[in-house]
Design an enzyme around this catalytic site. Structure first.
Site, short mmCIF file in Angstrom:
data_model
loop_
_atom_site.label_atom_id
_atom_site.label_comp_id
_atom_site.label_asym_id
_atom_site.label_seq_id
_atom_site.Cartn_x
_atom_site.Cartn_y
_atom_site.Cartn_z
N LYS A 131 0.89 -0.79 -0.03
CA LYS A 131 0.09 -0.34 0.25
C LYS A 131 0.54 1.83 0.18
O LYS A 131 0.48 2.05 -0.34
CB LYS A 131 -0.77 0.42 1.02
CG LYS A 131 -1.97 -1.22 1.34
CD LYS A 131 -2.66 -1.62 -0.05
CE LYS A 131 -4.01 -2.85 -0.13
NZ LYS A 131 -2.64 -3.97 0.40
N TYR B 51 -11.76 -15.25 4.02
CA TYR B 51 -10.62 -14.38 3.91
C TYR B 51 -10.40 -13.93 5.77
O TYR B 51 -10.92 -14.43 6.39
CB TYR B 51 -11.66 -12.78 3.57
CG TYR B 51 -10.23 -11.64 4.63
CD1 TYR B 51 -9.54 -10.93 3.28
CD2 TYR B 51 -10.41 -11.11 5.30
CE1 TYR B 51 -9.13 -10.08 3.63
CE2 TYR B 51 -9.46 -10.41 5.93
CZ TYR B 51 -9.05 -9.46 4.17
OH TYR B 51 -8.10 -8.18 5.28
N TYR C 134 -3.20 -12.83 3.16
CA TYR C 134 -2.41 -12.28 1.81
C TYR C 134 -1.58 -13.76 1.22
O TYR C 134 -1.57 -14.30 0.56
CB TYR C 134 -2.25 -11.15 1.46
CG TYR C 134 -2.98 -9.84 1.95
CD1 TYR C 134 -4.33 -9.26 0.86
CD2 TYR C 134 -3.46 -9.66 3.72
CE1 TYR C 134 -5.75 -9.13 1.81
CE2 TYR C 134 -4.12 -8.52 3.60
CZ TYR C 134 -5.69 -8.27 2.93
OH TYR C 134 -5.73 -7.50 3.03
C1 LIG Z 1 -3.64 -5.54 0.18
C2 LIG Z 1 -2.97 -6.56 0.28
C3 LIG Z 1 -2.17 -7.13 -0.65
C4 LIG Z 1 -3.17 -6.75 -1.72
O1 LIG Z 1 -3.26 -5.97 -3.15
P1 LIG Z 1 -4.28 -5.27 -3.39
O2 LIG Z 1 -3.93 -4.00 -4.52
O3 LIG Z 1 -5.24 -4.90 -2.23
O4 LIG Z 1 -4.82 -6.99 -3.69
C5 LIG Z 1 -1.98 -8.08 -0.82
N1 LIG Z 1 -1.06 -8.60 0.33
C6 LIG Z 1 -1.12 -7.27 1.17
C7 LIG Z 1 0.38 -8.05 2.15
C8 LIG Z 1 -1.75 -7.03 1.34
O5 LIG Z 1 -1.72 -6.09 2.31
#
Ligand SMILES: *Cc1c(COP(=O)(O)O)cnc(C)c1O
Length: 335
Positions: A49, A258, A284
């Site tokens: 991000k 999720y 993730y």
């Molecule tokens: C937000 C996030 C993602 C996914 O990215 P997006 O652009 O929201 O699809 C993947 N890994 C981590 C650790 C994240 O925080």
């Protein structure tokens, strides 16, 4: 690249490292595995991000805003990085988090508090449903609020990942990736990497590992990514438009939903830690690496392939998943 004409604030350390993972690769077969370390962007423990926020908050500053609103899950990495960026830029930060306030703040939530953000609990609204209401409230109170969309996934967030593709290609040498694999959840990373692949004329197979089970499906996630990629292409004044064939979203690894850690995530986290000393996250990158491991084992990724895994961050959430990641009091992982 075209992204240069959009105002950008500096929030992280770029380029992030590109490394090879020979021990992990040897544990799985003969494919080579590389990793782009966006867990090392440097902003309050890093993550993907940070790239998006450099463009999104660049716009917020250009508009003269003084207050930031965004939303996410309790363990949102996006919210934590937004809170850190807001602190650095002297902006007031409001986070709307899903669920109810837990007894103790751990992982990302602890960091959100340390970073001085204002936290609002939203029950089952973890995707920003309550943003408009808070926006009006803050406006009436005389603030100049700016909304960072859920996950930072708008055109500016996607532009950041088209730019990240340029960064990756400037680092990589003769290896020539055959696959690029990453966790896909709110769509900005995916849309941006699709654009980058097109703009820089790459032939690799770009595989997003779907993290969320499609719940309401309004619109379906793949359609959302496609539409964001096309809106961003238009904003960059490219004539190109993507179609469904350009989008690879692997949805076989969403498990029990999720944020629910299963054997797939546990094994990927444990194997990556024990072979390379690199920490993945429970929500993730653990899931996405689990998908990559499965693709190597099933032969979808072959012996002669060079895979890039994009590490998008998230390790602070490990500290909120202690009971799911350990099975006994010595902290032994079951894998
Ligand atoms: C937000 C996030 C993602 C996914 O990215 P997006 O652009 O929201 O699809 C993947 N890994 C981590 C650790 C994240 O925080």
């Amino acid at each position: 690249m075209h992204g240069l004409k959009f105002p950008r604030v500096s929030l992280g350390f770029f380029p992030t490292p590109l490394v090879e993972l020979p021990n992990l690769a040897a544990a799985l077969g003969e494919a080579r595995i590389f990793m782009k370390r966006d867990d090392q962007t440097g902003l309050a423990l890093g993550g993907n991000k940070t790239r998006k926020l450099e463009y999104i908050l660049g716009e917020a500053l250009a508009q003269g805003c003084d207050t930031i609103i965004t939303a996410g899950a309790e363990q949102s990495n996006h919210c934590r990085q937004t809170a850190a960026a807001a602190a650095k830029l002297k902006l007031e930060c409001h986070l709307i988090l899903g669920g109810a306030e837990p007894d103790s703040a751990r992982g990302n939530l602890l960091l959100d508090r340390i970073l001085g953000s204002h936290i609002h609990w939203a029950g089952d609204h973890r995707k920003g449903e309550d943003i408009p209401q808070l926006f009006e409230q803050l406006k009436s109170a005389g603030k100049r609020p700016y909304v960072v969309p859920y996950g930072g996934s708008n055109e500016l967030g996607a532009i950041a990942f088209a730019e990240a593709t340029r960064e990756l290609l400037s680092q990589s040498g003769a290896e020539r990736f055959t696959h690029v694999v990453f966790a896909s959840s709110s769509g900005g990373t995916h849309a941006g990497l699709m654009l980058g692949k097109f703009i820089y004329d790459q032939a690799y197979r770009l595989i997003g590992i779907n993290i969320d089970k499609d719940e309401t499906g309004e619109p379906a996630f793949d359609q959302y990514i496609l539409s964001l990629a096309n809106r961003t292409a238009a904003m960059l004044e490219t004539e190109h438009r993507f179609s469904t064939e350009d989008l690879v979203l692997a949805s076989d690894y969403t498990g029990a939903g999720y944020g629910v850690v299963g054997e797939l995530e546990r094994e990927a986290i444990s194997l990556t830690a024990r072979t390379e000393g690199i920490l993945l996250d429970p929500v993730y990158t653990g899931r996405a690496m689990g998908g990559l491991i499965d693709m190597i084992r099933t032969g979808e990724i072959g012996n002669n392939d060079n895979v890039l895994f994009w590490h998008t961050g998230g390790a602070p959430a490990l500290f909120a998943y202690a009971s799911e990641l350990t099975t006994d009091d010595r902290g032994e992982s079951p894998a």
